[in-house]
Scaffold this active site. Structure first.
Site, PDB file in Angstrom:
ATOM      1  CB  CYS A 124     -62.028 -34.699 -37.258  1.00  0.00           C
ATOM      2  SG  CYS A 124     -63.340 -35.208 -35.648  1.00  0.00           S
ATOM      3  CG  HIS A 148     -59.331 -35.202 -33.726  1.00  0.00           C
ATOM      4  ND1 HIS A 148     -60.012 -34.216 -34.437  1.00  0.00           N
ATOM      5  CD2 HIS A 148     -58.155 -35.521 -34.659  1.00  0.00           C
ATOM      6  CE1 HIS A 148     -59.077 -33.930 -35.253  1.00  0.00           C
ATOM      7  NE2 HIS A 148     -58.098 -34.645 -35.687  1.00  0.00           N
ATOM      8  CG  HIS A 184     -55.902 -34.163 -38.441  1.00  0.00           C
ATOM      9  ND1 HIS A 184     -56.078 -33.753 -37.339  1.00  0.00           N
ATOM     10  CD2 HIS A 184     -54.843 -33.702 -38.870  1.00  0.00           C
ATOM     11  CE1 HIS A 184     -55.112 -33.134 -36.866  1.00  0.00           C
ATOM     12  NE2 HIS A 184     -54.383 -32.886 -37.999  1.00  0.00           N
TER      13      HIS A 184
END
Length: 385
Positions: free
Chosen positions: A300, A348, A360
Site C-alpha cells: 500500500c 494502510h 490502493h
C-alpha cells in the site's frame, strides 16, 4: 502370557523447514485452524459434535490476520529502510577507512625511510665528524643547516604518522559501530519478515480449510460488505459536493460584496495530484506483494510513494511517516490526490481519486484496484503538496 504393559507412546519427530517455508508444529496458527474448522477427533461416541464456527467468525479471524500482517509489513518496511541507510553509511565509512589506511601506510613508509637513513649514516655522529675534519667552515655550516632541515622533516614525518594513525583508528571505530547498527537492523528485518509470513500462512490455512459451500458463503458476505461500502462512499461523495457548492456560493457572495465576482482557484497541487493519480491508474491490476515498491508489484505505501514520486514529491516509505507529510485534511474536504489512512494503527493507505473512491494495494492475493474509502475505518487524511 500376554503382557498387560501399556505400549509406549511414540514421540513425533520434529518437523523441519525447506527453502523459505518453515514447517510449524502446534503453533498458534495450527491451533486456530483446529479451533475454527476441525472436528474433535477424541470425542466420545454419542457425544454431540461441537458446533462449527460461523463463517462470519472465520472471516473476522482472517481479516484480523491480514491486518496484523499489514502492520508487520510496515514495521518490515521501516527496518529495511534503516538497514539500507545504514548499509550506505557503512560503505562510505569503509571507503574512508581504506583512504585513511593508505595515508597511514604512506606516513609509515616516509618515517621508515628517515629511520633507515639515520641508521646507515650514524645519525648526528656524522655531523660531528664533518665538523672535526672539514677544512671549509662554510661547508660545515651548509651541512649542519641541511641536517637541521632533515631533522625537522623527520619530526614532521613522525607527527604525520601519529595523526594518520589516530584518524585511521577513529574511522575504524565509526565503521565498527555502524556495522553493529547494521547487524541489529538486519536482525529486526528478519524478525518482521517472519512475523508477516507467519500471519499470512495462518490466514491461508484458515481459508484453505473452508469447504466449497463455506467459500461461497464467505464470497457472499464480502460482496455484501463491498456493496455497503459503495453506498456509504456515494453518500460521502454527495456530501462533499454539497459542501463544495456551499463554499463556492459563499466565496462568490463575498466576491460580489467587495470587488465583483471571483472564480475559486484550483488547488495548488491539482496538477501534481493528477500526475500521481495517472500513475496509480496505470498500475491497476498489478499484484499486491508486501514490501514491494514497484514496478511490477506494490504494497500500500509502496504504491502511494511511487505515485507521488512521479509528480516530483518524495514521500517516506511507511504509512506511519507518510501521514506526517503535508497538510492534514478532513474527510469532507478530500480532494483527488490526497492520501487516506486507515485503522487506529495507521497500517494502510490509499490514494483518493474523488467520488468517495481510492486506488490502493489491498492485501496479499489481491491486486491494485479502485475501492470505496468507506470499506475500512478511516484514521485521517493528508494532502502531500
Amino acid at each position: 502370557m500376554a503382557s498387560h504393559r501399556k505400549p509406549r507412546s511414540r514421540i513425533p519427530a520434529p518437523l523441519t523447514g525447506h527453502g523459505r517455508r518453515t514447517a510449524v508444529g502446534f503453533t498458534t496458527a495450527a491451533l486456530a485452524s483446529v479451533t475454527l474448522l476441525s472436528q474433535t477427533a477424541n470425542a466420545a461416541p454419542g457425544d454431540p459434535k461441537p458446533a462449527a464456527p460461523s463463517i462470519e467468525k472465520v472471516k473476522e479471524k482472517v481479516d484480523t490476520l491480514y491486518h496484523q500482517a499489514e502492520s508487520a509489513t510496515q514495521r518490515y518496511n521501516a527496518a529495511k529502510e534503516r538497514a539500507d541507510q545504514q548499509r550506505g553509511k557503512v560503505d562510505k565509512l569503509l571507503d574512508s577507512v581504506a583512504e585513511r589506511t593508505e595515508k597511514l601506510n604512506e606516513a609509515r613508509r616516509t618515517l621508515g625511510a628517515y629511520a633507515a637513513a639515520q641508521y646507515r649514516d650514524g645519525g648526528m655522529a656524522r655531523s660531528a665528524a664533518t665538523l672535526l675534519f672539514s677544512n671549509d667552515p662554510q661547508d660545515v655550516f651548509d651541512q649542519s643547516h641541511l641536517i637541521d632541515r632533515l631533522t625537522g622533516r623527520q619530526k614532521q614525518a613522525v607527527d604525520d604518522f601519529q595523526k594518520q594513525q589516530a584518524s585511521a583508528a577513529k574511522e575504524r571505530g565509526k565503521a565498527s559501530e555502524s556495522l553493529a547498527s547494521l547487524t541489529a537492523s538486519q536482525k529486526q528485518l528478519k524478525t518482521q519478515k517472519k512475523t508477516v509470513q507467519d500471519k499470512l500462512t495462518e490466514a491461508r490455512r484458515l481459508l484453505a480449510n473452508l469447504t466449497a459451500k463455506e467459500k461461497a458463503r464467505l464470497a457472499a458476505i464480502e460482496k455484501k460488505k463491498a456493496e455497503e461500502a459503495r453506498r456509504k462512499a456515494a453518500a460521502l461523495a454527495e456530501k462533499q459536493r454539497q459542501e463544495a457548492a456551499r463554499k463556492k456560493q459563499q466565496e462568490q457572495q463575498n466576491g460580489d460584496s467587495s470587488s465583483g465576482s471571483t472564480t475559486p482557484s484550483a488547488p495548488a497541487n491539482s496538477s501534481k495530484a493528477a500526475q500521481a493519480i495517472a500513475f496509480a491508474k496505470s498500475q491497476l491490476g498489478k499484484p499486491y506483494v508486501w514490501g514491494a515498491t514497484g514496478p511490477s508489484s506494490f504494497d500500500c505505501s509502496g504504491l502511494t510513494q511511487a505515485a507521488w514520486k512521479t509528480a516530483g514529491i518524495s514521500l517516506p516509505r511507511t504509512t506511519w511517516d507518510q501521514v506526517k507529510v503535508g497538510t492534514r485534511v478532513s474527510t469532507s474536504e478530500l480532494q483527488p490526490g490526497d492520501l487516506v489512512f486507515f485503522y487506529d494503527d495507521i497500517s494502510h493507505v490509499g490514494l483518493y481519486i474523488g467520488d468517495g473512491m481510492m486506488i490502493h494495494a489491498p492485501k496479499p492475493g489481491d491486486v491494485v484496484k479502485k475501492a470505496p474509502i468507506t470499506e475500512m475505518p478511516i484514521y485521517g487524511s493528508v494532502r502531500p503538496a
